[in-house]
Design a protein around this motif. Sequence first.
Motif, short mmCIF file in Angstrom:
data_model
loop_
_atom_site.label_atom_id
_atom_site.label_comp_id
_atom_site.label_asym_id
_atom_site.label_seq_id
_atom_site.Cartn_x
_atom_site.Cartn_y
_atom_site.Cartn_z
N PRO A 1 6.37 11.33 -3.56
CA PRO A 1 5.17 10.57 -3.90
C PRO A 1 5.50 9.14 -4.33
N ASP A 2 6.76 8.88 -4.77
CA ASP A 2 7.10 7.52 -5.17
C ASP A 2 7.06 6.56 -3.98
N ALA A 3 7.22 7.12 -2.76
CA ALA A 3 7.18 6.25 -1.57
C ALA A 3 5.82 5.57 -1.44
N ASN B 1 -0.41 12.21 -3.98
CA ASN B 1 -0.76 10.97 -3.28
C ASN B 1 -2.18 10.54 -3.59
N ARG B 2 -3.11 11.52 -3.64
CA ARG B 2 -4.51 11.17 -3.89
C ARG B 2 -4.70 10.52 -5.24
N ILE B 3 -4.08 11.09 -6.28
CA ILE B 3 -4.29 10.51 -7.61
C ILE B 3 -3.59 9.15 -7.71
N LEU B 4 -2.41 9.03 -7.11
CA LEU B 4 -1.71 7.74 -7.16
C LEU B 4 -2.51 6.67 -6.41
N TYR B 5 -3.05 7.06 -5.26
CA TYR B 5 -3.86 6.13 -4.47
C TYR B 5 -5.09 5.69 -5.26
N GLU B 6 -5.74 6.65 -5.90
CA GLU B 6 -6.93 6.33 -6.69
C GLU B 6 -6.59 5.36 -7.83
N ILE B 7 -5.49 5.63 -8.50
CA ILE B 7 -5.07 4.77 -9.62
C ILE B 7 -4.77 3.35 -9.12
N ILE B 8 -4.08 3.26 -8.00
CA ILE B 8 -3.73 1.94 -7.44
C ILE B 8 -4.98 1.16 -7.09
N ILE C 1 -2.03 0.90 5.61
CA ILE C 1 -2.51 2.26 5.84
C ILE C 1 -1.40 3.19 5.39
N LEU C 2 -1.71 4.08 4.46
CA LEU C 2 -0.70 4.98 3.89
C LEU C 2 -0.92 6.40 4.38
N LYS C 3 0.10 6.96 5.02
CA LYS C 3 0.01 8.36 5.43
C LYS C 3 1.20 9.11 4.83
N GLY C 4 0.92 9.95 3.83
CA GLY C 4 1.98 10.73 3.21
C GLY C 4 2.03 12.13 3.77
N GLY C 5 2.98 12.91 3.30
CA GLY C 5 3.09 14.29 3.76
C GLY C 5 2.00 15.16 3.11
N SER C 6 1.54 16.20 3.83
CA SER C 6 0.48 17.05 3.30
C SER C 6 0.95 17.80 2.06
#
Lengths: 441, 441
Positions: free
Chosen positions: A129-131, A158-165, A147-152
Amino acid sequence: MTDTETKITQAQSAALELANISAEARTDALHAIADAIEARREEILDANETDVAEAEELLAAGEYTQAFVDRLKLSESKLESIVEMVRSVAGQEDPLGKTLEARRLDDDLELYKLSVPIGVLGTVFESRPDALVQIAALSLKSGNAVILKGGSEAAESNRILYEIICEAAAEVPDGWAQLIEAREDVETLLERDDAVDLLMPRGSSAFVEYVQDNTSIPVLGHTEGVCHIFVDEDADLSMAEDVAFDAKVQYPAVCNAVETLLVHESVADAFLPEMVARYRDAGVELRGDARAREIAEMNAAADEDWTTEYGDLILAIKIVDSLDEAITHVNANGSKHTESIITETADRAERFMRAIDAASVFHNASTRFADGYRFGLGAEVGISTGKTHARGPVGLEGLTTYKYHLEGDGQLVATYAGEDPRPFRHEDFTGEWSPGRLSEE
Amino acid sequence: MTDTETKITQAQSAALELANISAEARTDALHAIADAIEARREEILDANETDVAEAEELLAAGEYTQAFVDRLKLSESKLESIVEMVRSVAGQEDPLGKTLEARRLDDDLELYKLSVPIGVLGTVFESRPDALVQIAALSLKSGNAVILKGGSEAAESNRILYEIICEAAAEVPDGWAQLIEAREDVETLLERDDAVDLLMPRGSSAFVEYVQDNTSIPVLGHTEGVCHIFVDEDADLSMAEDVAFDAKVQYPAVCNAVETLLVHESVADAFLPEMVARYRDAGVELRGDARAREIAEMNAAADEDWTTEYGDLILAIKIVDSLDEAITHVNANGSKHTESIITETADRAERFMRAIDAASVFHNASTRFADGYRFGLGAEVGISTGKTHARGPVGLEGLTTYKYHLEGDGQLVATYAGEDPRPFRHEDFTGEWSPGRLSEE
């Protein structure tokens, strides 16, 4: 339009605005992101626990490895280093708005080459998730939408980090970062060469190769690192031993670790026995050609060993007759990543370094130095084995391009063409672009 | 392996050698090529006559246009300008071996970033036989091997020119230039991402787009130039008229000619009638939006006119309400090539130039200045509307990449990692790479 298509189109509009917000606004947003991650670490760790719990079930079922689950797992100290990383990106020199060239084409006709963001970056990254945070931070610092696509497997984290950012960077034009989640979304991303300017895939060689083969968008990255060290006939053998040990053992999982050791036949007897013993003590499996196996005990190397990135404590060893044979072997089997020669003779080093086609060529140093931080590039965006745009370790500069600004006072091309054309001056000068400049003079 | 595959592989080996011959050897070879073309012009004109005779039959049959046949045809004076062009490329500053950066990572650990050739260029070009000579000359000057694919209509001309070039450049590593001829060979070329490092297609937009969509090799070029001029509310209207006239009429067939004129509504009444009369006298067909047609007589523009590269004496005209509307129109309809604003207000110019996403943005100057020669780049390799590697008019520098050379005396990464790591110095300095440098100190 599907959801993903809409997101990509939104990033495209946001990129136009983001390109023109001030360096200060971008830096402030990065500090706000760091603060928010720090403040909301409980939420992040909770979300991450959900991902890890699911991953552990799949680990028990034998579908995931322990290393995979370890990479996925966040902790207080990992979060702390993520926060530090974001602050360090914030503190980097601004890569935008630099005057790369200024040229007076004629009286009152001035050309400026200015650094600007590329536009929209498309990224697909591994389970850590640090990526996500790192890529978002580098994109924002360089004024690019992403555009960020992380692993499922890291979906909740990823969702919470994205929201925070996104919340923390509220002053930045809306839509600059977009999270996509489904595997099919990657196909959509690869097709959008109308909107995405650069792809940065991370992950296995096979995955990066898949991306390269299935898009017409430029790709920044590397599939593999098959790096060599050549111990030449007049190498300082004690230096050679230390460097070859460091390059394999200090951190074998990375792309700049050595995978094949080439040894000049005239020093092989003196060099190999002690080297082999030292590797063996460190648990390195050795695979040698016939001549190496005559000198020291080791497994036999097969043809594919010469082109394999082990990423592990395994090393192939080959005896060569000459500097030329070493060069030919490296050019035929290397991955154009990093190659090093150990020699005391300057002109042999020069021949090796000039003749090898690789991003980084070293003389008397460990291949492990091929790294953005060690090279002094500041933040590292990645390592590229492609030969255009950016090569080798890539810093923030690799996420920029340039734009020409021309200031005139009504000049026509007709004046400089045809019979008796007016000549250009074409004089480089030192100056900053300012559209009011000519009228103020 | 087919013949074409073998040729591409030969170019790949030749590239490794060509990268390391001296600047003098490359320049000498270029002068030898110029001399040989001069000496053998009868042979060239004979071969060209065969091509032209065939083309004229197809012209009579209605398959070719007169302009097409004219482009194919060589003459004594065209050959003379080809010879001059080769000598001018020979005279350019050497783009290779430049120290782009030098950084002291630590005591006796020095990093140099040096300019080097890209490797193998793949080119596909239109019917003009002069294109073959120009591309071969630019490739040789920049130390790149090159695959040349010309049109079948110029087969005889291309063959003799290719033969002359190879014979004259006998001192250059054999195989550096390869001629491929069949249409199927293009497919082979597009697939060889293992061997070809950069593609430079020339020709119609449709062809360049086809190349971009069917290869994973990076492509340098542009599909089209839909350039705009925006006449702002406080433009010097006499300057605007001259610039807009120059940008359309001086040479309408080229990619940097203006295709859409945007006029601020507050000056439209004062500006358009005279401008329209002047265009009409020059035979320019005008296609306007409803508001423009209220002010002056012209045809009606359809939606597709806003995104069309006419390459001809045709111009679309649109009235806009504001600077923002102009910016939005250009970003939505332009091709990221060249955009110009005519205004007397510096901060309006600045807003336009910053907000437009294009390779070249101009203030009070004709779009026709977007050109390697006019920009002072020396030889022009092409114009790129891509956003990575090279953008806008591209000089010889666009045919180079870089390589990192690291000089050490046995440094290990372990020293700079772990507990109590040694810090890096990371000091930029001025110096040239020389592998003997450290031991001499």
